[in-house]
Design a protein around this motif. Structure first.
Motif, PDB file in Angstrom:
ATOM      1  N   UNK A   1       0.830  -1.192   0.000  1.00 46.82           N
ATOM      2  CA  UNK A   1       0.000   0.000   0.000  1.00 46.82           C
ATOM      3  C   UNK A   1       0.872   1.252   0.000  1.00 46.82           C
ATOM      4  N   UNK A   2       0.340   2.292  -0.602  1.00 49.09           N
ATOM      5  CA  UNK A   2       1.053   3.552  -0.710  1.00 49.09           C
ATOM      6  C   UNK A   2       1.291   4.156   0.674  1.00 49.09           C
TER       7      UNK A   2
ATOM      8  N   UNK B   1     -10.367  -3.572   6.323  1.00 48.36           N
ATOM      9  CA  UNK B   1     -10.403  -4.940   5.785  1.00 48.36           C
ATOM     10  C   UNK B   1     -10.268  -4.931   4.265  1.00 48.36           C
ATOM     11  N   UNK B   2     -10.890  -3.945   3.609  1.00 43.63           N
ATOM     12  CA  UNK B   2     -10.747  -3.836   2.153  1.00 43.63           C
ATOM     13  C   UNK B   2      -9.296  -3.542   1.775  1.00 43.63           C
ATOM     14  N   UNK B   3      -8.651  -2.655   2.546  1.00 47.60           N
ATOM     15  CA  UNK B   3      -7.254  -2.333   2.263  1.00 47.60           C
ATOM     16  C   UNK B   3      -6.347  -3.534   2.476  1.00 47.60           C
ATOM     17  N   UNK B   4      -6.608  -4.313   3.520  1.00 48.74           N
ATOM     18  CA  UNK B   4      -5.820  -5.518   3.770  1.00 48.74           C
ATOM     19  C   UNK B   4      -6.023  -6.544   2.660  1.00 48.74           C
ATOM     20  N   UNK B   5      -7.254  -6.692   2.198  1.00 51.93           N
ATOM     21  CA  UNK B   5      -7.533  -7.628   1.112  1.00 51.93           C
ATOM     22  C   UNK B   5      -6.831  -7.176  -0.173  1.00 51.93           C
ATOM     23  N   UNK B   6      -6.830  -5.883  -0.435  1.00 49.00           N
ATOM     24  CA  UNK B   6      -6.140  -5.357  -1.605  1.00 49.00           C
ATOM     25  C   UNK B   6      -4.641  -5.612  -1.501  1.00 49.00           C
ATOM     26  N   UNK B   7      -4.093  -5.439  -0.321  1.00 46.04           N
ATOM     27  CA  UNK B   7      -2.670  -5.672  -0.111  1.00 46.04           C
ATOM     28  C   UNK B   7      -2.322  -7.150  -0.316  1.00 46.04           C
TER      29      UNK B   7
END
Length: 85
Positions: free
Chosen positions: A12-13, A75-81
Motif C-alpha cells: 500500500x502507498x 479490511x478492504x485495504x488488507x484484502x487489496x494488499x
C-alpha cells in the motif's frame, strides 16, 4: 533497511508524515483513538480523522457505526494488499 520499517511489509502507498503525529493523535476524538489502538495498518491521524468524520456523518453521529465503517475500510485495504503481494 531501517529498523523502524522492517515490520511494515505492505504494497500500500505510504506518505511522508508532516508535523507531530502524536499531537495530532492526541487531538482525535476518544472513540477514534480507541479504534486506532486496535487496528492492523499504520493509519495517519489525518486520514483516520477524515474518514471518521465522513462515516460519523453517514451514521448520523453513531460512533459505533462509524468505527464499523472504518473497520470495513481497513479490511478492504488488507484484502487489496494481499492481492498485490
Amino acid at each position: 533497511m531501517s529498523g523502524r520499517k522492517r515490520n511494515l511489509r505492505s504494497g500500500l502507498k505510504q506518505r511522508r508524515r508532516q508535523g507531530d503525529p502524536m499531537a495530532a493523535y492526541d487531538r482525535l476524538p476518544p472513540p477514534l483513538r480507541a479504534w486506532l489502538a486496535q487496528v492492523a495498518l499504520p493509519w495517519s491521524p489525518q486520514s483516520a480523522h477524515r474518514l471518521w468524520c465522513r462515516d460519523l456523518q453517514r451514521c448520523e453521529g453513531d460512533a459505533v457505526g462509524a468505527a464499523l465503517h472504518l473497520s470495513r475500510a481497513e479490511h478492504r485495504m488488507l484484502a487489496q494488499d494481499r492481492l498485490q503481494n
